[in-house]
Write an enzyme that holds these catalytic residues in place. Sequence first.
Site, short mmCIF file in Angstrom:
data_model
loop_
_atom_site.label_atom_id
_atom_site.label_comp_id
_atom_site.label_asym_id
_atom_site.label_seq_id
_atom_site.Cartn_x
_atom_site.Cartn_y
_atom_site.Cartn_z
N SER A 148 0.83 -1.20 0.00
CA SER A 148 0.00 0.00 0.00
C SER A 148 0.86 1.25 0.00
O SER A 148 0.40 2.34 -0.36
CB SER A 148 -0.92 0.01 1.22
OG SER A 148 -0.16 0.08 2.43
N ARG A 168 10.01 -8.00 14.19
CA ARG A 168 8.73 -8.50 14.68
C ARG A 168 8.80 -9.99 15.03
O ARG A 168 8.11 -10.46 15.93
CB ARG A 168 7.62 -8.21 13.68
CG ARG A 168 7.49 -6.72 13.38
CD ARG A 168 6.11 -6.29 13.01
NE ARG A 168 6.11 -4.91 12.55
CZ ARG A 168 6.07 -3.85 13.37
NH1 ARG A 168 6.02 -4.02 14.67
NH2 ARG A 168 6.07 -2.63 12.86
N ASP A 224 1.09 -6.86 9.79
CA ASP A 224 2.21 -6.71 10.72
C ASP A 224 1.93 -7.28 12.11
O ASP A 224 2.87 -7.50 12.88
CB ASP A 224 2.62 -5.24 10.84
CG ASP A 224 3.38 -4.76 9.62
OD1 ASP A 224 3.95 -5.61 8.90
OD2 ASP A 224 3.40 -3.54 9.36
#
Length: 412
Positions: free
Chosen positions: A153, A361, A285
């Site tokens: 995006s 992450r 995410d």
Amino acid sequence: MKSAPLHVKRKKPASKEIRVALPPGKSLWARVLMLYAIHGKTLPKPPAGAGDDVYALYNSLEDIRSGKTEIDVVESGTAMRFLTAYLAAVTRSAVMLKGRGRQYQRPIGPLVDTLRGMGAKITYAGSEGYPPLLIEPSTLRGGEVDIDAGHSSQFVSALLLISPLFEEGLKVNYAQKTMQPSEPYIRMTEELLQKSFEKELPDTPEIERDWTAASALYALCALSHIKVKIPGLQAHSLQGDANVLVELYEKLGVKTLFDEEGVTLRYSGKPRTPYIEADFEQTPDIVPNVVVTCLGLKIPFCFTGVARLRLKESDRIVALQHNASQAGFRIGVSTDMLSYDGTATCNKTDIPVIDPMGDHRIAMAFGLLAFKLPDGIVIRDSEVVSKSWPGFWHALEPAWQLEHYIKKEKVS
């Protein structure tokens, strides 16, 4: 250079309640910095703890303003995409835009194609469709453009952020050939753009705390049952992960309480569902923390909309599957799906050793699994978390203990 392995164990007795200061919203800061640059304002310096990605963009914008002709965005994919469009529109000299790590494996071709169609002079300095890029002076045309936003995006946001530079404006039509773009991040860009036209940008912007980072605290609460107080989060947020986290973790036994200061997370008892299905195409995410939460609670799941995870700081599909197996869990994988049956396990060592594969992450998510393992867990290259949350490990010290890890067995 990789950092030392960290042995993470649950503290006994652990605190029953902790207060955690999240870093400021990474996606918000990136867009705010671009808007200050576009409007010709002095760039606000991000606060300490904002993370490597935010500082990579800030430093790169300052380098551009000082006339440097080689810009290194390090490992920030956001900076690479946003600055590709920005430099194409404003540079008055040839600039080499480069990065490090996984940058040269993360596609940028659709954005370059659209910018070339607007008149940009961009040359691939390495492999076709990927950074690094040589960007030369040109005159871009506004109006109406089309872009394939399936990979990110941020291709759309990069174009929207330069729209104030065109007298005729810029209308961006986006579609996808493979994956659906993350609409919440596009809406965030549009709303911040609109606000920048409605009133003067302040010298010091107020940035909400990071809801994506908060997913780690939801996982912490679910796995440890510790109450977590988080100042600086808002119920009505521009960050798309907010509503999803509240609703999803409600099913996993975590209650979200809003007040004037922020949020309190409280474990409300047994998870409300024996099995969970969710589509993460719009919020990829938060997947690592949700996966680890379900593994730790042994809740079967089927998660779709995860194909874009292969294009992150690591191939997160591979990273999740590999590291889950290190901890004794078997995750099923297909092109756009992750699954776990709640019972299937594989052999693990007494103290699982996690390889985050350079991904912040992945490191944070598997660190939280320490609350469910009697001897804790070891995270290699533990300081990779600095990409988004430099103080992560120490922020949770009331709940766990940290030790440098010296591996006794032979390293494979």
